[in-house]
Motif scaffolding. Structure first.
Motif, PDB file in Angstrom:
ATOM      1  N   LYS A 198       0.849  -1.190   0.000  1.00  0.00           N
ATOM      2  CA  LYS A 198       0.000   0.000   0.000  1.00  0.00           C
ATOM      3  C   LYS A 198       0.883   1.237   0.000  1.00  0.00           C
ATOM      4  O   LYS A 198       2.001   1.222   0.512  1.00  0.00           O
ATOM      5  CB  LYS A 198      -0.895   0.054   1.243  1.00  0.00           C
ATOM      6  CG  LYS A 198      -1.949  -1.045   1.341  1.00  0.00           C
ATOM      7  CD  LYS A 198      -3.110  -0.814   0.392  1.00  0.00           C
ATOM      8  CE  LYS A 198      -4.192  -1.882   0.631  1.00  0.00           C
ATOM      9  NZ  LYS A 198      -5.340  -1.690  -0.287  1.00  0.00           N
ATOM     10  N   ILE A 200       1.281   5.035   1.490  1.00  0.00           N
ATOM     11  CA  ILE A 200       0.834   5.887   2.580  1.00  0.00           C
ATOM     12  C   ILE A 200       1.217   7.320   2.225  1.00  0.00           C
ATOM     13  O   ILE A 200       2.391   7.685   2.264  1.00  0.00           O
ATOM     14  CB  ILE A 200       1.496   5.466   3.911  1.00  0.00           C
ATOM     15  CG1 ILE A 200       1.079   4.043   4.283  1.00  0.00           C
ATOM     16  CG2 ILE A 200       1.137   6.429   5.031  1.00  0.00           C
ATOM     17  CD1 ILE A 200       1.798   3.502   5.505  1.00  0.00           C
ATOM     18  N   LYS A 201       0.239   8.131   1.844  1.00  0.00           N
ATOM     19  CA  LYS A 201       0.520   9.514   1.437  1.00  0.00           C
ATOM     20  C   LYS A 201       0.719  10.425   2.637  1.00  0.00           C
ATOM     21  O   LYS A 201       1.389  11.449   2.540  1.00  0.00           O
ATOM     22  CB  LYS A 201      -0.619  10.032   0.550  1.00  0.00           C
ATOM     23  CG  LYS A 201      -0.714   9.294  -0.778  1.00  0.00           C
ATOM     24  CD  LYS A 201      -1.814   9.856  -1.658  1.00  0.00           C
ATOM     25  CE  LYS A 201      -1.867   9.118  -2.993  1.00  0.00           C
ATOM     26  NZ  LYS A 201      -2.947   9.618  -3.870  1.00  0.00           N
ATOM     27  N   LYS A 202       0.107  10.073   3.738  1.00  0.00           N
ATOM     28  CA  LYS A 202       0.360  10.717   5.033  1.00  0.00           C
ATOM     29  C   LYS A 202       0.296   9.627   6.078  1.00  0.00           C
ATOM     30  O   LYS A 202      -0.389   8.616   5.897  1.00  0.00           O
ATOM     31  CB  LYS A 202      -0.641  11.835   5.308  1.00  0.00           C
ATOM     32  CG  LYS A 202      -2.103  11.415   5.289  1.00  0.00           C
ATOM     33  CD  LYS A 202      -2.998  12.623   5.465  1.00  0.00           C
ATOM     34  CE  LYS A 202      -4.470  12.226   5.581  1.00  0.00           C
ATOM     35  NZ  LYS A 202      -4.976  11.500   4.385  1.00  0.00           N
ATOM     36  N   SER A 204      -1.097   9.061   8.849  1.00  0.00           N
ATOM     37  CA  SER A 204      -2.395   8.639   9.391  1.00  0.00           C
ATOM     38  C   SER A 204      -3.139   7.681   8.465  1.00  0.00           C
ATOM     39  O   SER A 204      -4.089   7.014   8.897  1.00  0.00           O
ATOM     40  CB  SER A 204      -3.264   9.852   9.715  1.00  0.00           C
ATOM     41  OG  SER A 204      -3.479  10.635   8.554  1.00  0.00           O
ATOM     42  N   ASP A 205      -2.706   7.584   7.194  1.00  0.00           N
ATOM     43  CA  ASP A 205      -3.292   6.603   6.269  1.00  0.00           C
ATOM     44  C   ASP A 205      -3.107   5.177   6.779  1.00  0.00           C
ATOM     45  O   ASP A 205      -3.804   4.256   6.350  1.00  0.00           O
ATOM     46  CB  ASP A 205      -2.664   6.707   4.874  1.00  0.00           C
ATOM     47  CG  ASP A 205      -3.073   7.964   4.129  1.00  0.00           C
ATOM     48  OD1 ASP A 205      -4.031   8.626   4.574  1.00  0.00           O
ATOM     49  OD2 ASP A 205      -2.438   8.276   3.116  1.00  0.00           O
ATOM     50  N   ASN A 208      -6.125   3.258   7.865  1.00  0.00           N
ATOM     51  CA  ASN A 208      -6.976   2.621   6.852  1.00  0.00           C
ATOM     52  C   ASN A 208      -6.451   1.264   6.426  1.00  0.00           C
ATOM     53  O   ASN A 208      -7.216   0.399   5.976  1.00  0.00           O
ATOM     54  CB  ASN A 208      -7.093   3.529   5.624  1.00  0.00           C
ATOM     55  CG  ASN A 208      -7.659   4.900   5.974  1.00  0.00           C
ATOM     56  OD1 ASN A 208      -8.511   5.012   6.853  1.00  0.00           O
ATOM     57  ND2 ASN A 208      -7.177   5.915   5.302  1.00  0.00           N
TER      58      ASN A 208
END
Length: 210
Positions: A198, A200-202, A204-205, A208
């Motif tokens: 996956k 992770i763009k930030k 906190s992603d 998800n």
């Protein structure tokens, strides 16, 4: 606990925080102190190097030095770096990192594996307040081994079955493939990655994914 993963293993530089500006100043101070006349560095140069083991970084930056002098300079760099980071009072963590780890720590087990020198992880944990939320860690400075081997060491020591590693470079991706561990790419960090479980763009992603 995630249905798919039984642990999250984190990289540091380019994933948890960005020390390159602070470190560049510290390393240039070390260059001046040793008087070897080698080139100085900046944050952009270090962003391309961070993620490699410390001996490789030194060889990349100062190939003209014989190994003995490189080792002396690198030791001085590490000393100045620790002083500079310890004295820093500006928040250099990426947005949401600390809060997300604290929030998820009641359900997830967090670990760290880095190619850094000995003492760097402990300093990061102290500066960020994350020490209570990290179960275990391993690094090049302690074992003299690369990231894939340290991932396996930490995995075996903690009896992990399906950990997820979060890092920011192709090097991290390659080491995870060697270690047989799933890789999530922190695309906000220093590097790129060609394959990953996956993106992770930030930070906190991560909620998800887990």
């Amino acid at each position: 606990m995630s249905a798919e993963f039984d642990a999250v293993i984190l990289d540091i530089d380019g994933t948890i925080w960005n020390t390159t500006g602070i470190v560049a100043v510290a390393w240039n101070k070390a260059v001046e102190k040793t008087g070897y006349g080698v080139r100085k560095v900046n944050a952009q140069i270090l962003q391309k190097e961070f993620g490699k083991t410390m001996d490789v970084i030194a060889a990349d930056l100062w190939p003209e030095l014989e190994k003995e002098k490189r080792d002396i300079l690198l030791a001085e760099c590490c000393t100045e770096e620790q002083i500079a980071i310890r004295n820093n009072d500006v928040d250099i963590t990426y947005p949401g990192v600390v809060d997300t780890i604290i929030e998820l720590s009641s359900q997830e087990n967090f670990y760290i594996v880095s190619n850094c020198q000995n003492g760097y992880i402990e300093l990061m944990l102290e500066k960020t307040g994350l020490a209570p939320y990290i179960k275990d860690f391993e690094c090049f400075g302690r074992t003299g081994k690369g990231k894939a081997e340290n991932l396996i060491i930490l995995k075996d020591r903690n009896q992990l079955s399906f950990p997820l590693y979060v890092g920011d470079t192709q090097g991290d991706c390659n080491e995870c493939i060697k270690a047989g561990i799933s890789f999530a790419w922190a695309s906000y960090g220093f590097g790129t990655a060609s394959s990953y479980y996956k993106e992770i763009k930030k930070f906190s992603d991560l909620k998800n994914i887990l």
